[in-house]
Design an enzyme around this catalytic site. Structure first.
Site, PDB file in Angstrom:
ATOM      1  N   LYS A  89       0.853  -1.203   0.000  1.00 41.97           N
ATOM      2  CA  LYS A  89       0.000   0.000   0.000  1.00 41.97           C
ATOM      3  C   LYS A  89       0.875   1.233   0.000  1.00 41.97           C
ATOM      4  CE  LYS A  89       0.942   1.089   4.484  1.00 41.97           C
ATOM      5  NZ  LYS A  89       1.710   2.296   4.889  1.00 41.97           N
ATOM      6  N   PRO A  96      10.084  -4.064  -0.360  1.00 47.96           N
ATOM      7  CA  PRO A  96      11.180  -3.760   0.562  1.00 47.96           C
ATOM      8  C   PRO A  96      10.678  -3.469   1.971  1.00 47.96           C
ATOM      9  CG  PRO A  96      10.794  -1.921  -0.933  1.00 47.96           C
ATOM     10  CD  PRO A  96       9.948  -3.044  -1.420  1.00 47.96           C
ATOM     11  N   GLY A 108      11.094  -1.656   5.814  1.00 51.69           N
ATOM     12  CA  GLY A 108      11.511  -0.333   6.252  1.00 51.69           C
ATOM     13  C   GLY A 108      11.228   0.724   5.223  1.00 51.69           C
ATOM     14  N   ALA A 109      10.100   0.541   4.484  1.00 46.68           N
ATOM     15  CA  ALA A 109       9.797   1.428   3.366  1.00 46.68           C
ATOM     16  C   ALA A 109       8.494   2.187   3.540  1.00 46.68           C
ATOM     17  CB  ALA A 109       9.741   0.616   2.066  1.00 46.68           C
ATOM     18  N   ASP A 142      -1.474  -1.481  11.064  1.00 45.23           N
ATOM     19  CA  ASP A 142      -1.976  -1.430   9.691  1.00 45.23           C
ATOM     20  C   ASP A 142      -2.338  -2.805   9.139  1.00 45.23           C
ATOM     21  OD1 ASP A 142       0.584  -2.403   9.439  1.00 45.23           O
ATOM     22  OD2 ASP A 142       1.187  -1.069   7.815  1.00 45.23           O
TER      23      ASP A 142
END
Length: 270
Positions: free
Chosen positions: A8, A90, A92-93, A132
């Site tokens: 997302k 990825p 930590g994005a 989330d």
């Protein structure tokens, strides 16, 4: 059994207040995109977890798909399974890849072993793994409040745009990002601002994490500036970063040459 967990982007993100329970209330628009991982789970004689694709830091037992399995195992008689996760999203994005993987894992276990988990129970399991996570149970454009788990459907259609997503070689800790942000309520709600034409979003729709992340990682700010220089109609850091996306009216070729070679760049027709 194989599934393809999606990711997302956040269209705006306002941290409105810190809660007594230590979490933060926020406002954001979650918008699903088809950047996908691949997750496979089969029954096995012994539990096994493996991964490939984009490397993920940390011990395998800390991966959210493993935590999802252990969470359901406490309440259901689950046999050992063999899990393989191929990462294209990825970490930590700010793209929710780990959360999406976890929810896909629970849904696959539910189907594979006919657990018949009720929707409200699945929601509670998901929320216990991450704020989330509930979004990925039924991913669609939503205006999210509370910790990010209170949803209202929102009419946002970006199908006429091409998305360029740029992930630099820095990892932003979500906990660190929250510790640096100063909560405050915005004058206008994102639920109203997102109804403006996309051409009006620049300067009106903000991500409150950007100021602190940009200060510590100026290369993330440079990505946003470069996307605008390349013609993006709108650009924003997603979630707590460090990925930044740009919305373009047409396919943008050769944009990879505008960024360092170690940056990960994804393109997608929305």
């Amino acid at each position: 059994m194989i599934s393809y967990p999606i990711s997302k982007i956040n269209i705006g993100l306002n941290i409105t207040e810190k809660r007594p329970d230590g979490f933060h209330n926020l406002e954001t628009i979650f918008y699903p995109i088809q950047l996908q991982d691949v997750l496979e789970v089969v029954e096995s004689d012994a539990f096994e977890y493996s991964a490939s694709g984009i490397p993920v830091d940390g011990d395998g037992k800390d991966n959210l798909v493993v935590k999802a399995y252990e969470l359901l195992k406490r309440d259901y008689k689950l046999p050992p399974v063999k899990i393989h996760l191929h990462k294209n999203i990825p970490a930590g994005a700010g793209l929710g890849g780990g959360s999406s993987d976890a929810v896909s894992m629970m849904k696959m276990l539910d189907q594979l072993f006919q657990l018949k988990i009720q929707p409200n129970k699945l929601f509670d399991y998901a929320l216990s793994l991450g704020s989330d996570c509930p979004f990925f149970i039924d991913p669609r454009p939503v205006f999210a409040r509370g910790r990010g788990e209170v949803f209202t459907d929102v009419q946002v259609n970006l199908s006429s745009f091409h998305l360029i997503l740029v992930k630099p070689s820095v990892h932003v800790s979500t906990a660190e990002a929250y510790s640096q942000v100063e909560p405050h309520k915005s004058r206008l709600s994102l639920n109203g601002l997102v109804k403006f034409p996309v051409t009006k979003w620049k300067g009106n729709i903000q991500n409150q994490f950007e100021s602190s992340v940009f200060a510590k990682h100026p290369e993330v700010k440079e990505i946003k500036n470069r996307l605008y220089d390349e013609g993006a109609v709108f650009a924003l850091m997603s979630g707590s970063g460090s990925a930044v996306y740009g919305l373009f009216r047409s396919e943008k070729r050769g944009i990879e040459n505008s960024f360092p070679k170690d940056y990960q760049i994804f393109r997608h027709k929305l």
